[in-house]
Design a protein around this motif. Structure first.
Motif, PDB file in Angstrom:
ATOM      1  N   LYS A   1      -3.726  -4.278  -0.543  1.00 38.83           N
ATOM      2  CA  LYS A   1      -3.476  -2.866  -0.830  1.00 38.83           C
ATOM      3  C   LYS A   1      -2.543  -2.251   0.214  1.00 38.83           C
ATOM      4  O   LYS A   1      -1.647  -1.464  -0.125  1.00 38.83           O
ATOM      5  CB  LYS A   1      -4.793  -2.097  -0.869  1.00 38.83           C
TER       6      LYS A   1
ATOM      7  N   ASN B   1       6.034   1.010  -0.855  1.00 37.29           N
ATOM      8  CA  ASN B   1       6.512   2.267  -1.447  1.00 37.29           C
ATOM      9  C   ASN B   1       7.389   3.057  -0.475  1.00 37.29           C
ATOM     10  O   ASN B   1       8.081   3.991  -0.896  1.00 37.29           O
ATOM     11  CB  ASN B   1       5.316   3.137  -1.861  1.00 37.29           C
TER      12      ASN B   1
ATOM     13  N   ILE C   1       1.087  -0.399  -0.507  1.00 40.21           N
ATOM     14  CA  ILE C   1       1.383   0.975  -0.084  1.00 40.21           C
ATOM     15  C   ILE C   1       2.648   1.005   0.756  1.00 40.21           C
ATOM     16  O   ILE C   1       3.558   1.831   0.526  1.00 40.21           O
ATOM     17  CB  ILE C   1       0.204   1.566   0.718  1.00 40.21           C
TER      18      ILE C   1
ATOM     19  N   THR D   1      -2.376   4.110   5.092  1.00 41.57           N
ATOM     20  CA  THR D   1      -2.594   5.063   4.001  1.00 41.57           C
ATOM     21  C   THR D   1      -1.228   5.569   3.561  1.00 41.57           C
ATOM     22  O   THR D   1      -0.229   5.371   4.258  1.00 41.57           O
ATOM     23  CB  THR D   1      -3.448   6.264   4.450  1.00 41.57           C
ATOM     24  N   ASP D   2      -1.176   6.232   2.418  1.00 38.78           N
ATOM     25  CA  ASP D   2       0.084   6.831   1.986  1.00 38.78           C
ATOM     26  C   ASP D   2       0.564   7.868   2.991  1.00 38.78           C
ATOM     27  O   ASP D   2       1.760   7.929   3.331  1.00 38.78           O
ATOM     28  CB  ASP D   2      -0.090   7.487   0.611  1.00 38.78           C
TER      29      ASP D   2
END
Length: 399
Positions: free
Chosen positions: A148, A155, A152, A107-108
């Motif tokens: 996905k 980033n 993420i 997850t972020d």
């Protein structure tokens, strides 16, 4: 500090034995359904890390947190482990600090936290981007989640490695190429692609033995491997080891320690170490590991030799191997053969006070003739074709 280690980069491997679920092909020392042990495990592994404390702390140039599924752990536990490492060792400013990650954990928020506690390299277990292939080997993610997760992570991290497997049940050359091309498009800086091994005792072994599923035969696997070589070469990935490709500057520095016989410490149940030419591994059972770790506080030894002897005295080791010159020769040759540079005969002759050509050249002539082996200055290396015959060539070093 031990004199022999002052001139080497020391690596640290941290083994996390917990998994959401067990993959059908996995024969690693990992467990599902033992989450009740996690907090006691945290205490135990921090005790084991502290065990390696010395008056003059050792310098770490690489840390690899693997498993199992380290990304499964709460961030506070990972932070505690890394904090303990920092208080026990000196960590090089340029140290590679890797976390093994499963896509479903990304997850972020987690990615940001992993970066904040010092992780600078991610090794992501994608394996395939075909949902039917993932399902049959009991992976928890699907292809959408895999893609996905990489987006993420990009980033937050520049150094990202992707693990793939070829030869999976239900996989064919077309589906493998689709996976590989899609991964290349995402543009990680490192890709590992491994041939599926049906390991004895795994659920996959049981399925294959009962003829419930089939895996790719040798010809299909060879075609997949050649395709990997060709596609990654076209995209300017350098194959620096038989199963590993990277962009310039993104080799796995920690794994290179294994292949180059450099010293490393392994902590956690089942973890392996190579120190002062001694090999040993920790007891595998997490429960027994947690219980026995309480004895580590009794240690007052300073140097590695004494510390290893103490571990043996409290039955903390599963396997211990004292130095054996013949074993080290064999390891040197087999591991060097896996690397793109190959076997440096000058290094071999100097290291072991032996002559490589006298010992082995007669056994290798057929491979040189068939362009499986290539003589490159002072090195013998596998050709691209020869990498498919690595085990056969390596067997010639067994005397």
């Amino acid at each position: 500090m031990d004199t022999k280690l002052e001139n080497y980069d020391l690596g640290l491997y941290v083994h996390i034995p917990f998994c959401h679920t067990k993959c059908t092909y996995c024969d690693f020392n990992t467990y599902s359904g033992i989450e009740n042990l996690i907090l006691d495990f945290q205490t135990a592994i921090c005790s084991e890390i502290k065990f390696w404390q010395s008056e003059k702390p050792y310098l770490l140039s690489s840390i690899f947190i693997g498993g199992g599924t380290p990304s499964y752990l709460d961030i506070n536990i990972l932070e505690k482990i890394i904090s303990t490492i920092k208080n026990t060792f000196i960590i090089s400013d340029k140290a590679e600090i890797t976390l093994e990650i499963n896509p479903e954990d990304v997850t972020d928020e987690k990615s940001s936290s992993w970066k904040n506690i010092g992780i600078n390299r991610c090794s992501v277990g994608i394996q395939s981007l075909q949902d039917n292939e993932l399902k049959i080997i009991n992976r928890r993610h699907d292809s959408d989640k895999a893609i996905k997760s990489l987006r993420i992570l990009q980033n937050y991290f520049e150094n990202i490695s992707v693990d793939l497997i070829y030869g999976l049940p239900k996989q064919n050359l077309k589906s493998y190429i689709n996976t590989l091309e899609n991964i290349i498009e995402i543009n990680p800086n490192h890709i590992s692609s491994y041939s599926l091994q049906v390991e004895k005792g795994t659920f996959l072994d049981q399925q294959v033995s009962q003829k419930k599923i089939t895996v790719a035969d040798d010809d299909i696997s060879a075609a997949m491997y050649k395709t990997t070589q060709n596609l990654l070469s076209e995209k300017r990935f350098k194959q620096y080891e038989i199963s590993n490709w990277s962009r310039d500057g993104f080799n796995s520095e920690h794994n290179l320690k294994y292949w180059q016989l450099k010293p490393y410490i392994g902590v956690g149940p089942g973890a392996h170490s190579y120190l002062n030419k001694e090999r040993f591994s920790i007891i595998k059972s997490p429960k027994k590991y947690i219980k026995t770790s309480k004895l580590l506080k009794q240690n007052n030894e300073v140097n590695f030799k004494e510390k290893i002897n103490f571990l043996r005295s409290i039955s903390f080791l599963d396997v211990y191997e004292n130095y054996n010159k013949q074993n080290e020769i064999l390891e040197f040759l087999m591991l060097s053969l896996r690397l793109e540079e190959g076997i440096n005969i000058l290094d071999f002759n100097k290291k072991f006070n032996l002559d490589f050509n006298t010992l082995y050249l007669d056994d290798l002539k057929e491979y040189l003739k068939d362009n499986i082996l290539i003589k490159n200055k002072d090195c013998y290396k596998l050709s691209n074709k020869g990498k498919l015959f690595a085990n056969e060539v390596a067997s010639k070093f067994v005397k």
